[in-house]
Write a protein that holds these residues in place. Structure first.
Motif, PDB file in Angstrom:
ATOM      1  N   GLY A 285      -0.704  41.472 -12.657  1.00 19.59           N
ATOM      2  CA  GLY A 285      -1.369  42.706 -11.976  1.00 19.59           C
ATOM      3  C   GLY A 285      -0.858  42.728 -10.280  1.00 19.59           C
ATOM      4  N   PHE A 286      -0.617  41.466  -9.812  1.00 15.62           N
ATOM      5  CA  PHE A 286      -0.071  41.546  -8.452  1.00 15.62           C
ATOM      6  C   PHE A 286       1.265  42.103  -8.312  1.00 15.62           C
ATOM      7  N   ILE A 287       1.997  41.629  -9.322  1.00 11.62           N
ATOM      8  CA  ILE A 287       3.444  42.016  -9.325  1.00 11.62           C
ATOM      9  C   ILE A 287       3.529  43.819  -9.281  1.00 11.62           C
ATOM     10  N   ALA A 288       2.897  44.075 -10.206  1.00  8.14           N
ATOM     11  CA  ALA A 288       2.719  45.717 -10.452  1.00  8.14           C
ATOM     12  C   ALA A 288       2.151  46.214  -8.973  1.00  8.14           C
ATOM     13  N   ALA A 289       1.344  45.728  -8.478  1.00 10.07           N
ATOM     14  CA  ALA A 289       0.887  46.319  -7.254  1.00 10.07           C
ATOM     15  C   ALA A 289       1.976  46.021  -6.024  1.00 10.07           C
ATOM     16  N   LEU A 290       2.751  45.196  -5.910  1.00 12.28           N
ATOM     17  CA  LEU A 290       4.060  45.213  -5.040  1.00 12.28           C
ATOM     18  C   LEU A 290       4.995  46.206  -5.468  1.00 12.28           C
ATOM     19  N   VAL A 291       5.201  46.366  -6.661  1.00 12.79           N
ATOM     20  CA  VAL A 291       6.030  47.427  -7.069  1.00 12.79           C
ATOM     21  C   VAL A 291       5.539  48.696  -6.683  1.00 12.79           C
ATOM     22  N   SER A 292       4.406  48.949  -6.775  1.00 18.27           N
ATOM     23  CA  SER A 292       3.820  50.162  -6.661  1.00 18.27           C
ATOM     24  C   SER A 292       3.895  50.795  -5.073  1.00 18.27           C
ATOM     25  N   LEU A 293       4.570  49.972  -4.183  1.00 15.70           N
ATOM     26  CA  LEU A 293       4.910  50.367  -2.956  1.00 15.70           C
ATOM     27  C   LEU A 293       5.979  51.098  -3.108  1.00 15.70           C
ATOM     28  N   VAL A 294       6.939  50.568  -4.104  1.00 17.60           N
ATOM     29  CA  VAL A 294       8.143  51.820  -4.030  1.00 17.60           C
ATOM     30  C   VAL A 294       7.970  53.016  -4.126  1.00 17.60           C
ATOM     31  N   VAL A 295       6.743  53.301  -5.088  1.00 15.94           N
ATOM     32  CA  VAL A 295       6.409  54.803  -5.133  1.00 15.94           C
ATOM     33  C   VAL A 295       5.358  55.277  -4.339  1.00 15.94           C
ATOM     34  N   GLY A 296       4.825  54.301  -3.802  1.00 17.36           N
ATOM     35  CA  GLY A 296       3.627  54.985  -2.620  1.00 17.36           C
ATOM     36  C   GLY A 296       4.215  54.992  -1.366  1.00 17.36           C
ATOM     37  N   ILE A 297       5.171  54.383  -0.847  1.00 20.77           N
ATOM     38  CA  ILE A 297       5.679  54.714   0.483  1.00 20.77           C
ATOM     39  C   ILE A 297       6.166  55.923   0.695  1.00 20.77           C
ATOM     40  N   PRO A 298       7.106  56.142  -0.472  1.00 20.76           N
ATOM     41  CA  PRO A 298       7.851  57.675  -0.213  1.00 20.76           C
ATOM     42  C   PRO A 298       6.913  58.691  -0.484  1.00 20.76           C
ATOM     43  N   SER A 299       5.841  58.538  -1.195  1.00 18.37           N
ATOM     44  CA  SER A 299       4.869  59.542  -1.683  1.00 18.37           C
ATOM     45  C   SER A 299       3.703  59.937  -0.535  1.00 18.37           C
ATOM     46  N   LEU A 300       3.613  59.356   0.720  1.00 20.58           N
ATOM     47  CA  LEU A 300       2.818  59.256   1.587  1.00 20.58           C
ATOM     48  C   LEU A 300       2.625  60.750   2.230  1.00 20.58           C
ATOM     49  N   ARG A 301       3.640  61.342   2.398  1.00 20.58           N
ATOM     50  CA  ARG A 301       3.397  62.892   2.716  1.00 20.58           C
ATOM     51  C   ARG A 301       3.313  63.806   1.593  1.00 20.58           C
ATOM     52  N   LEU A 302       3.241  63.406   0.408  1.00 23.92           N
ATOM     53  CA  LEU A 302       3.070  64.419  -0.869  1.00 23.92           C
ATOM     54  C   LEU A 302       1.760  64.336  -1.286  1.00 23.92           C
ATOM     55  N   LYS A 303       1.567  65.509  -1.973  1.00 22.63           N
ATOM     56  CA  LYS A 303       0.165  65.638  -2.730  1.00 22.63           C
ATOM     57  C   LYS A 303       0.283  66.673  -3.689  1.00 22.63           C
ATOM     58  N   GLY A 304      -0.725  66.757  -4.472  1.00 22.45           N
ATOM     59  CA  GLY A 304      -0.640  67.635  -5.578  1.00 22.45           C
ATOM     60  C   GLY A 304       0.443  67.636  -6.623  1.00 22.45           C
ATOM     61  N   LEU A 305       1.079  68.688  -7.037  1.00 22.79           N
ATOM     62  CA  LEU A 305       2.052  68.618  -7.973  1.00 22.79           C
ATOM     63  C   LEU A 305       3.290  67.926  -7.540  1.00 22.79           C
ATOM     64  N   TYR A 306       3.633  67.886  -6.150  1.00 25.37           N
ATOM     65  CA  TYR A 306       4.915  67.166  -5.833  1.00 25.37           C
ATOM     66  C   TYR A 306       4.424  65.665  -5.844  1.00 25.37           C
ATOM     67  N   LEU A 307       3.357  65.265  -5.726  1.00 28.16           N
ATOM     68  CA  LEU A 307       2.996  63.818  -6.040  1.00 28.16           C
ATOM     69  C   LEU A 307       3.180  63.645  -7.520  1.00 28.16           C
ATOM     70  N   ALA A 308       2.576  64.335  -8.358  1.00 30.57           N
ATOM     71  CA  ALA A 308       2.710  64.019  -9.621  1.00 30.57           C
ATOM     72  C   ALA A 308       4.078  64.010 -10.223  1.00 30.57           C
ATOM     73  N   ILE A 309       4.875  64.962  -9.830  1.00 33.39           N
ATOM     74  CA  ILE A 309       5.918  64.780 -10.451  1.00 33.39           C
ATOM     75  C   ILE A 309       7.077  63.439  -9.699  1.00 33.39           C
ATOM     76  N   THR A 310       6.736  63.103  -8.545  1.00 34.40           N
ATOM     77  CA  THR A 310       7.216  61.924  -8.058  1.00 34.40           C
ATOM     78  C   THR A 310       6.885  60.501  -9.077  1.00 34.40           C
ATOM     79  N   THR A 311       5.639  60.584  -9.209  1.00 35.13           N
ATOM     80  CA  THR A 311       5.238  59.391  -9.986  1.00 35.13           C
ATOM     81  C   THR A 311       5.532  59.462 -11.342  1.00 35.13           C
ATOM     82  N   LEU A 312       5.748  60.629 -11.895  1.00 40.46           N
ATOM     83  CA  LEU A 312       6.319  61.036 -13.256  1.00 40.46           C
ATOM     84  C   LEU A 312       7.880  60.357 -13.229  1.00 40.46           C
ATOM     85  N   ALA A 313       8.601  60.592 -12.092  1.00 32.44           N
ATOM     86  CA  ALA A 313      10.023  60.005 -12.205  1.00 32.44           C
ATOM     87  C   ALA A 313       9.940  58.756 -11.963  1.00 32.44           C
TER      88      ALA A 313
END
Length: 348
Positions: free
Chosen positions: A105-133
């Motif tokens: 669980g902690f490893i997954a939480a750390l890896v989430s920063l890889v998608v979390g940090i670039p997505s800080l300025r995104l919302k809605g559909l753009y955020l959904a597509i980013t997480t899908l990628a």
């Protein structure tokens, strides 16, 4: 007559519940679930364990999308990371199973920063597509890192054990899955009472107003991603422990879509809604199988040949019905039913 809304102190506002009947029914439900292994067969227990594990993972997505308002289609990636982390830690390094689940669980939480940090300025559909990628990226990393993950061949997982006591049977593993679900439900309920939970709600309702009130949007968005990924990593590790085998094909994009469907059907932002939605979607194929068995052998044969198409179609039908007839989901139905019987016979 009890209204359930009048509070006399701040402690009552922050309490999990001030109604003794809620605790009584909760204990009765847990007690009933504890005796299930003594009366159910292995197949039913396997389904029950799957419901518990799925509900745990959906709780994490509900915190991110339902509470914090960050729409994500990448939850399958965190399940994948948690499952492979657990398999590698136990199989290659001999880490204790229960410690491995939490570390995953902690490893997954750390890896989430890889998608979390670039997505800080995104919302809605753009955020959904980013997480899908991000899901596709995680799948390809697993496939290409053959020396660690065994690539497309997958990995076998040794059974959980504690001081020499193995949890290999369905009866024993059900208690593990149920224990983790109860633990994370309590964590979720308490988390929602804190400043973090209130900040997530403000972030979901109006992020500009939340910023004006002094809420650090960057901090709480990243925290939402990390907490959601932690839940997903733990759920993924439990999936690996339950199936005793992990493969990248198990955690496709459809898993993320199904998880999003569960919180929509259950009720966005509701803890009990996430559990009810997970139970409904997981058990829906079984309900269809029983219903088609009643209709005759021809219908059964049709379902056997078109099982994935029929299941996908039923998911869509269920989501559309809830969005049209009951947008608050199963949690809304539960709330209205409880209000009706609480005020009966004066209900309208």
């Amino acid at each position: 007559m009890r209204t359930g809304t009048y509070k006399e102190s701040y402690s009552q506002l922050t309490a999990l519940t001030d109604n003794p009947a809620v605790w009584l029914w909760a204990c009765a439900l847990i007690g009933a679930l504890v005796v299930v292994p003594s009366i159910a067969n292995a197949y039913v227990l396997s389904l029950a364990s799957t419901v518990c594990i799925t509900a745990l993972g959906v709780l994490g997505l509900n915190l991110l999308s339902g509470v914090a308002g960050q729409i994500s289609l990448g939850h399958a990636a965190f399940l994948l990371i948690g499952a492979y982390a657990h398999a590698i830690l136990m199989t290659d390094y001999g880490v204790n199973g229960f410690a491995s689940i939490l570390v995953s669980g902690f490893i997954a939480a750390l890896v989430s920063l890889v998608v979390g940090i670039p997505s800080l300025r995104l919302k809605g559909l753009y955020l959904a597509i980013t997480t899908l990628a991000f899901t596709f990226i995680a799948q390809h990393v697993v496939l290409y890192a053959e020396d660690i993950t065994r690539g497309s061949a997958g990995m076998s997982v040794v059974p959980l054990d504690l001081l020499g006591f193995e949890f290999a049977s369905e009866q024993r593993f059900f208690y593990v899955a149920l224990g983790f679900l109860v633990l994370f439900v309590l964590i979720t309920l308490n988390l929602m009472r804190t400043r973090i939970g209130r900040a997530w709600l403000a972030l979901r309702d109006h992020d500009i107003a939340a910023r004006a009130m002094g809420i650090n949007l960057t901090r709480y968005k990243l925290l939402a991603f990390m907490v959601s990924a932690f839940y997903g990593g733990v759920a993924g590790a439990l999936i690996a422990a339950h199936t005793r085998y992990v493969n990248v094909d198990t955690f496709g994009v459809l898993v993320s879509i199904e998880a999003l469907a569960m919180i929509i059907v259950g009720g966005l932002g509701r803890t009990h809604g996430a559990i009810l939605g997970a139970a409904l979607i997981v058990l829906l194929p079984e309900v269809l199988r029983v219903a088609f068995a009643v209709l005759g052998s021809d219908v059964q044969a049709l379902m056997a040949d078109r099982i994935y198409e029929i299941r996908g179609m039923m998911y869509g039908v269920v989501i559309l019905l809830f969005l049209r007839l009951e947008p608050e989901g199963l949690a809304g139905i539960w709330r209205k039913s409880k209000r009706f019987w609480t005020q009966w016979p004066l209900s309208q």
